[in-house]
Design an enzyme around this catalytic site. Structure first.
Site, mmCIF file in Angstrom:
data_model
loop_
_atom_site.group_PDB
_atom_site.id
_atom_site.type_symbol
_atom_site.label_atom_id
_atom_site.label_comp_id
_atom_site.label_asym_id
_atom_site.label_seq_id
_atom_site.Cartn_x
_atom_site.Cartn_y
_atom_site.Cartn_z
ATOM 1 N N GLU A 26 -1.059 -17.351 -8.845
ATOM 2 C CA GLU A 26 -0.229 -16.607 -9.785
ATOM 3 C C GLU A 26 1.244 -16.999 -9.668
ATOM 4 O O GLU A 26 2.092 -16.465 -10.367
ATOM 5 C CB GLU A 26 -0.398 -15.116 -9.523
ATOM 6 C CG GLU A 26 -1.804 -14.664 -9.885
ATOM 7 C CD GLU A 26 -1.902 -13.153 -9.893
ATOM 8 O OE1 GLU A 26 -0.909 -12.500 -9.587
ATOM 9 O OE2 GLU A 26 -2.985 -12.651 -10.206
ATOM 10 N N CYS B 235 -6.657 -6.081 -6.777
ATOM 11 C CA CYS B 235 -6.331 -5.584 -5.433
ATOM 12 C C CYS B 235 -5.612 -6.659 -4.626
ATOM 13 O O CYS B 235 -4.950 -6.358 -3.644
ATOM 14 C CB CYS B 235 -7.605 -5.182 -4.717
ATOM 15 S SG CYS B 235 -8.855 -4.499 -5.811
ATOM 16 N N HIS B 236 -5.763 -7.908 -5.059
ATOM 17 C CA HIS B 236 -5.143 -8.990 -4.295
ATOM 18 C C HIS B 236 -3.624 -8.966 -4.416
ATOM 19 O O HIS B 236 -2.929 -9.637 -3.681
ATOM 20 C CB HIS B 236 -5.701 -10.325 -4.772
ATOM 21 C CG HIS B 236 -5.419 -10.589 -6.214
ATOM 22 N ND1 HIS B 236 -6.293 -10.239 -7.228
ATOM 23 C CD2 HIS B 236 -4.358 -11.147 -6.812
ATOM 24 C CE1 HIS B 236 -5.751 -10.599 -8.381
ATOM 25 N NE2 HIS B 236 -4.575 -11.153 -8.162
ATOM 26 N N TYR C 24 0.856 -1.200 0.000
ATOM 27 C CA TYR C 24 0.000 0.000 0.000
ATOM 28 C C TYR C 24 0.884 1.238 0.000
ATOM 29 O O TYR C 24 0.536 2.267 -0.566
ATOM 30 C CB TYR C 24 -0.895 -0.015 1.231
ATOM 31 C CG TYR C 24 -1.824 -1.189 1.247
ATOM 32 C CD1 TYR C 24 -3.038 -1.140 0.566
ATOM 33 C CD2 TYR C 24 -1.497 -2.365 1.915
ATOM 34 C CE1 TYR C 24 -3.900 -2.224 0.555
ATOM 35 C CE2 TYR C 24 -2.354 -3.445 1.912
ATOM 36 C CZ TYR C 24 -3.548 -3.370 1.238
ATOM 37 O OH TYR C 24 -4.383 -4.446 1.223
ATOM 38 N N ASN D 279 -14.216 0.965 -2.644
ATOM 39 C CA ASN D 279 -14.528 0.823 -4.067
ATOM 40 C C ASN D 279 -14.223 -0.589 -4.556
ATOM 41 O O ASN D 279 -13.143 -0.852 -5.068
ATOM 42 C CB ASN D 279 -13.698 1.827 -4.876
ATOM 43 C CG ASN D 279 -14.214 3.231 -4.647
ATOM 44 O OD1 ASN D 279 -15.123 3.677 -5.330
ATOM 45 N ND2 ASN D 279 -13.660 3.905 -3.661
#
Length: 103
Positions: free
Chosen positions: A82, A55-56, A24, A47
Site C-alpha cells: 500500500e 486489520c493489517h 490498537y 473474528n
DNA sequence: TCATTGGCTATCA
DNA sequence: CTGATAGCCAATG
C-alpha cells in the site's frame, strides 16, 4: 454472531485510509474505550474478517507490526503493497500514523 | 462465576 | 533499544 464491541471495531478499522496505519489504542479510543486496546486485538483475532476489514492497517503503538491472524509476513506484505515503508518490521507512526480523532 | 488467553500499552531497570 | 512487570478490556472454556 458478534458483540457490539467487535462490530464497532470492524467499522472503525474499515475507516482506515489506504496507505496509512493506526494503532490498537487509537481504535479503542475511537470506540470510546481508551483502555480497551486489549479487547480490540482480541476482537480482531477472534473474528477473522479479512477482506472486509483491513486489520493489517492496525499496528502496535510502539511502531511495531504486532501480529496478524494470517501471519505477520502477510501483514508486512500488504502494508508495503500500500506504499507503507516497513523498516525492520516496524513502521513510522509519525509518517503513516492515522488518527480518527483530531490530535 | 472463575481462570486463562490475546494481533496490547505504559513504566522501570 | 531490550527485557521484565503491572494493568485494563472482552471473549472463551
Amino acid at each position: 454472531m458478534m458483540s457490539d464491541f467487535v462490530q464497532k471495531v470492524l467499522e472503525i478499522v474499515q475507516k482506515i485510509p489506504k496507505g496509512k496505519v493506526t494503532t490498537y489504542r487509537e481504535v479503542a479510543r475511537a470506540l470510546g474505550v481508551p483502555k480497551g486496546w486489549r479487547a480490540v486485538g482480541q476482537a480482531l483475532s477472534r473474528n477473522p474478517h479479512p477482506v472486509i476489514v483491513p486489520c493489517h492497517r492496525v499496528i502496535r503503538s510502539d511502531g511495531r507490526l504486532g501480529g496478524y491472524k494470517l501471519g505477520i509476513r502477510k501483514k508486512i506484505q500488504l502494508l508495503t503493497s500500500e506504499g507503507i515503508e516497513v523498516r525492520n518490521g516496524r513502521i513510522n507512526l509519525k509518517k503513516f500514523g492515522f488518527r480518527f480523532h483530531n490530535g
